[in-house]
Scaffold this active site. Sequence first.
Site, PDB file in Angstrom:
ATOM      1  N   MET A 162       6.409   5.002   5.491  1.00 19.72           N
ATOM      2  CA  MET A 162       6.785   4.185   6.642  1.00 19.72           C
ATOM      3  C   MET A 162       8.203   3.624   6.491  1.00 19.72           C
ATOM      4  O   MET A 162       8.937   3.522   7.479  1.00 19.72           O
ATOM      5  CB  MET A 162       5.774   3.060   6.794  1.00 19.72           C
ATOM      6  CG  MET A 162       5.557   2.637   8.224  1.00 19.72           C
ATOM      7  SD  MET A 162       4.834   3.901   9.281  1.00 19.72           S
ATOM      8  CE  MET A 162       3.113   3.483   9.191  1.00 19.72           C
ATOM      9  N   SER A 206       0.855  -1.186   0.000  1.00 20.13           N
ATOM     10  CA  SER A 206       0.000   0.000   0.000  1.00 20.13           C
ATOM     11  C   SER A 206       0.893   1.240   0.000  1.00 20.13           C
ATOM     12  O   SER A 206       2.098   1.140   0.251  1.00 20.13           O
ATOM     13  CB  SER A 206      -0.935   0.038   1.213  1.00 20.13           C
ATOM     14  OG  SER A 206      -0.268   0.587   2.339  1.00 20.13           O
ATOM     15  N   PHE A 207       0.311   2.405  -0.244  1.00 23.30           N
ATOM     16  CA  PHE A 207       1.127   3.629  -0.312  1.00 23.30           C
ATOM     17  C   PHE A 207       1.740   3.962   1.048  1.00 23.30           C
ATOM     18  O   PHE A 207       2.678   4.750   1.125  1.00 23.30           O
ATOM     19  CB  PHE A 207       0.295   4.805  -0.845  1.00 23.30           C
ATOM     20  CG  PHE A 207      -0.423   5.592   0.208  1.00 23.30           C
ATOM     21  CD1 PHE A 207      -1.653   5.187   0.692  1.00 23.30           C
ATOM     22  CD2 PHE A 207       0.136   6.762   0.722  1.00 23.30           C
ATOM     23  CE1 PHE A 207      -2.310   5.913   1.669  1.00 23.30           C
ATOM     24  CE2 PHE A 207      -0.515   7.499   1.695  1.00 23.30           C
ATOM     25  CZ  PHE A 207      -1.743   7.064   2.173  1.00 23.30           C
ATOM     26  N   LYS A 208       1.222   3.353   2.122  1.00 24.05           N
ATOM     27  CA  LYS A 208       1.771   3.612   3.454  1.00 24.05           C
ATOM     28  C   LYS A 208       3.272   3.295   3.524  1.00 24.05           C
ATOM     29  O   LYS A 208       3.999   3.887   4.309  1.00 24.05           O
ATOM     30  CB  LYS A 208       1.034   2.780   4.510  1.00 24.05           C
ATOM     31  CG  LYS A 208      -0.482   2.932   4.552  1.00 24.05           C
ATOM     32  CD  LYS A 208      -0.914   4.236   5.187  1.00 24.05           C
ATOM     33  CE  LYS A 208      -2.374   4.270   5.609  1.00 24.05           C
ATOM     34  NZ  LYS A 208      -3.379   4.132   4.535  1.00 24.05           N
ATOM     35  N   ASP A 209       3.727   2.338   2.688  1.00 25.55           N
ATOM     36  CA  ASP A 209       5.145   1.977   2.707  1.00 25.55           C
ATOM     37  C   ASP A 209       6.047   3.154   2.315  1.00 25.55           C
ATOM     38  O   ASP A 209       7.185   3.232   2.774  1.00 25.55           O
ATOM     39  CB  ASP A 209       5.415   0.835   1.715  1.00 25.55           C
ATOM     40  CG  ASP A 209       4.901  -0.521   2.200  1.00 25.55           C
ATOM     41  OD1 ASP A 209       4.947  -0.774   3.416  1.00 25.55           O
ATOM     42  OD2 ASP A 209       4.475  -1.320   1.347  1.00 25.55           O
TER      43      ASP A 209
END
Length: 466
Positions: free
Chosen positions: A116, A110-113
Site C-alpha cells: 500500500m 500489517s504486511f498490507k503496508d
Amino acid sequence: MKYISTRGSAPKLGFEEVLLQGLAPDGGLYVPEAWPRFDADEIAAFQGLSYVDLALKIITPFVGDAITSDQLRTMVERAYNSFAHNAVVPLVQIDPSTWLLELFHGPTLSFKDVAMQLMGQLFDHALQKRGERVTIVGATSGDTGSAAIEAMRGRESIDIFILHPFGRVSNVQRRQMTTVPDSNVFNIAVDGTFDDCQSLVKVMFNEKAFHNSVKMAAVNSINWARIMAQVVYYFYAGVALGSPNQKISFSVPTGNFGNIFSGYVAAQMGLPISRLIIATNVNDILVRSLETGCYEVRDVTPTISPAMDIQVPSNFERLLLEACNRDAKQVSGLMSRLAKSGKFKLPAQALATLRHQFDSVRTNEQATRETIASTFGATGLLVDPHTAVGIAAAGVRHSGPDEIMICLSTAHPAKFSDAIELATGRCATLPSHLEDLEKRSERFVRLANDLSMVKDHISQNSRAQR
Ligand SMILES: *Cc1c(COP(=O)(O)O)cnc(C)c1O
C-alpha cells in the site's frame, strides 16, 4: 508490459491503466501477458542489494516505460523510508531451519503496508501526470483500511472513504483509521457487518452513474500493483538465505490469496521455491479444494485471525488462469458456474498443476493459540494469530533440517493483543509511533446500512466531481 484479463474479453492495457482501473470490465483480474524471468546468475547478483535496489530490479519489468527509472526510484525510496526497520522486512530465526519474515514494520503494522505504501506513490504520480482526481472507496474488516488511509492521506488528487462495521473492529484497528487528521480521509462506521460494508461498496462500483460521478477507484487486493510489490520480499528473503543455490519453502497465512500469489509469481520469475504452503484458519475453502478438487463456497466462521475469515479468495482466479494453461475461456466458464451454484470442479489437469506447486494446511483456534504459546516458550517472541497459523502449518509440513522454511509474519502482535494475552499471559505493546493512539481524537460518521445515505455522504465530500 501489457496486461490481460483472466476472463479474456477485456482490452489489453498498460501498467498505469491497470493500476487506476483495478478490476477488468469483463469482471476478471489483470495479469501480465508474460512473466519476466531472471536466470540463476542474475538472482545470485541480487545478494547484498538493499530492499529498495532489489525492489527496482523486480518491479521495473512490470512497469515498463510507464514511469522513468528516476521517478520509480524516488517512489520506491519514499515508500520504504516509512518502515521502522532498516532491513524493511527483517528475517528472524525461530529454529535451526525455520525463519520468520517480519512484514509488519510499516506504519500500520500489517504486511498490507508493503504494497500500500508503494500504491500511494504510484496513484499520486499517475493522477498528477493526468491532472485527474479519484475517490477511493473501500470496505475493511481491519488491516486494509488503515494501510490504505495511511498511504493516501494528504494527497491532493485523492479522497479516500473507508467503511467499517460499527463496533466490530478492534479498538486499535479503529483508532488507526479514525485518528488520521488529514482532510481527504473519511471514515464511515456502518451499522452492520463487514459483509454489509462490502456489499455497499460493490453496489456503488456497479452503479455506473455514481461510479463515474465521483470517479471511484479501488485499492483492494485485486489491484495488480499490490501483487507486484509483494513479489519483492520473496526474492529478498530467498536470496538472504542462499537462493538460487538453496531451494526454499514459504508458509503463508492466507485469506484473499494475494500474498501467496505473489510467491507464485516469484517462482515464475525464476526464484527456486520448493513449496508454497497455503496456511488457513477454519475458513478453509483452499484446503478443501486441493484435497477434493471441488471449489465450494461455505459460510464464514469468525476467528482470532479475522483477516483470513474469507469466503471466496478473489486472487485465486489469477492462479486458476495459470493452472488452466492460460485458457481464459475455461476460467470464465468456471467463474460463471461459481456465481450460479456456489461451486465448481477443478479440471483434472489444473488440479494436478496446483498440487504440484502448493501444499495446504488448516489450523483451528485451539492449535493457533497453542502455537502462539509454544513459539513464545521456545523463542521469547510474541507472534500474532495470523502468523501463528502459518507457523503451525509449517510445523506440520516441514520435512526436516535440510528444508529451509520461511514463515511470513503478517501482523505486529500488538494489533491482536487480546489473543496474545490469552495465549501467553504477556502483553504485546505498540511501537513508539503509536504509543499515544488511545489519546488521539477520533473522527468518523456513523451511518445506517443504507445505500443512499452512504452515497450522499460520499458525493457531498468528494472533490473528484467538482
Ligand atoms: C490481509 C491479511 C492476511 C491475508 O492475506 P491475503 O493476501 O489476503 O491472503 C493475513 N494476515 C494479515 C495480518 C492480514 O492483514
